[in-house]
Scaffold this motif. Structure first.
Motif, PDB file in Angstrom:
ATOM      1  N   VAL A 177      46.668  49.881 113.882  1.00  0.00           N
ATOM      2  CA  VAL A 177      46.189  48.685 113.720  1.00  0.00           C
ATOM      3  C   VAL A 177      44.674  48.441 113.770  1.00  0.00           C
ATOM      4  O   VAL A 177      44.179  47.546 113.301  1.00  0.00           O
ATOM      5  N   GLY A 180      48.844  41.531 107.622  1.00  0.00           N
ATOM      6  CA  GLY A 180      48.403  41.592 109.321  1.00  0.00           C
ATOM      7  C   GLY A 180      47.415  42.589 109.691  1.00  0.00           C
ATOM      8  O   GLY A 180      46.492  42.758 108.733  1.00  0.00           O
ATOM      9  N   THR A 181      47.190  42.784 110.883  1.00  0.00           N
ATOM     10  CA  THR A 181      46.166  43.584 111.390  1.00  0.00           C
ATOM     11  C   THR A 181      46.516  44.986 111.272  1.00  0.00           C
ATOM     12  O   THR A 181      47.299  45.725 111.998  1.00  0.00           O
ATOM     13  N   TYR A 223      56.862  50.538 112.500  1.00  0.00           N
ATOM     14  CA  TYR A 223      57.507  49.084 112.232  1.00  0.00           C
ATOM     15  C   TYR A 223      58.598  49.019 111.387  1.00  0.00           C
ATOM     16  O   TYR A 223      58.514  49.713 110.473  1.00  0.00           O
ATOM     17  N   GLN A 248      49.233  41.385 114.712  1.00  0.00           N
ATOM     18  CA  GLN A 248      50.414  41.313 114.420  1.00  0.00           C
ATOM     19  C   GLN A 248      50.543  42.017 113.323  1.00  0.00           C
ATOM     20  O   GLN A 248      49.679  41.909 112.191  1.00  0.00           O
ATOM     21  N   VAL A 249      51.530  42.624 112.754  1.00  0.00           N
ATOM     22  CA  VAL A 249      51.994  43.122 111.660  1.00  0.00           C
ATOM     23  C   VAL A 249      53.404  42.576 111.309  1.00  0.00           C
ATOM     24  O   VAL A 249      54.407  42.387 111.916  1.00  0.00           O
ATOM     25  N   GLN A 250      53.372  42.447 109.893  1.00  0.00           N
ATOM     26  CA  GLN A 250      54.701  41.937 109.213  1.00  0.00           C
ATOM     27  C   GLN A 250      55.038  42.871 108.144  1.00  0.00           C
ATOM     28  O   GLN A 250      54.059  43.302 107.341  1.00  0.00           O
TER      29      GLN A 250
END
Length: 121
Positions: free
Chosen positions: A101, A26-27, A110, A1-3
């Protein structure tokens, strides 16, 4: 997950300054291009500024000479320094990050959640 977490928005008088930040976590294998967009009420989202991994930046004509985009690759962070703010800069500002990622996976973009910038007279 990416934030993506944005900060730095707020209320400022015309002629004032604000600095926006956007941190990716995140990743993450690597981050390519970074950008800031904005969307004013009743208008389409528009590109404000973008910066490549190598540091090459470009700006919308409306903010040239007033805004500066920068990045810290070690911190996975992109900044937008906004000076000489005008009433028409009022909008929600969003960061957009093109990242990978993991090795071998194509990059994808994103979006942050947005931060409100309001310029008053």
């Amino acid at each position: 997950q990416v934030q993506l977490v944005e900060s730095g928005g707020g209320l400022v008088q015309a002629g004032g300054s604000l600095r926006l930040s956007c941190v990716a976590s995140g990743t993450i294998f690597s981050i390519n291009d970074l950008g800031w967009y904005r969307q004013a009420p009743g208008k389409q989202r528009e590109l404000v500024a973008a910066i490549t991994r190598a540091g090459s930046a470009n700006y919308a004509d409306s903010v040239k000479g007033r805004f500066t985009i920068s990045r810290d690759n070690a911190l996975n962070t992109v900044y937008l320094q906004m000076n000489s703010l005008k009433l028409e800069d009022t909008a929600i500002y969003y960061c957009n990050v093109a990242l990978i990622v993991r090795f071998g996976v194509p990059p994808r973009g994103y979006w942050g959640q947005g931060t409100q910038v309001t310029v008053s007279s």
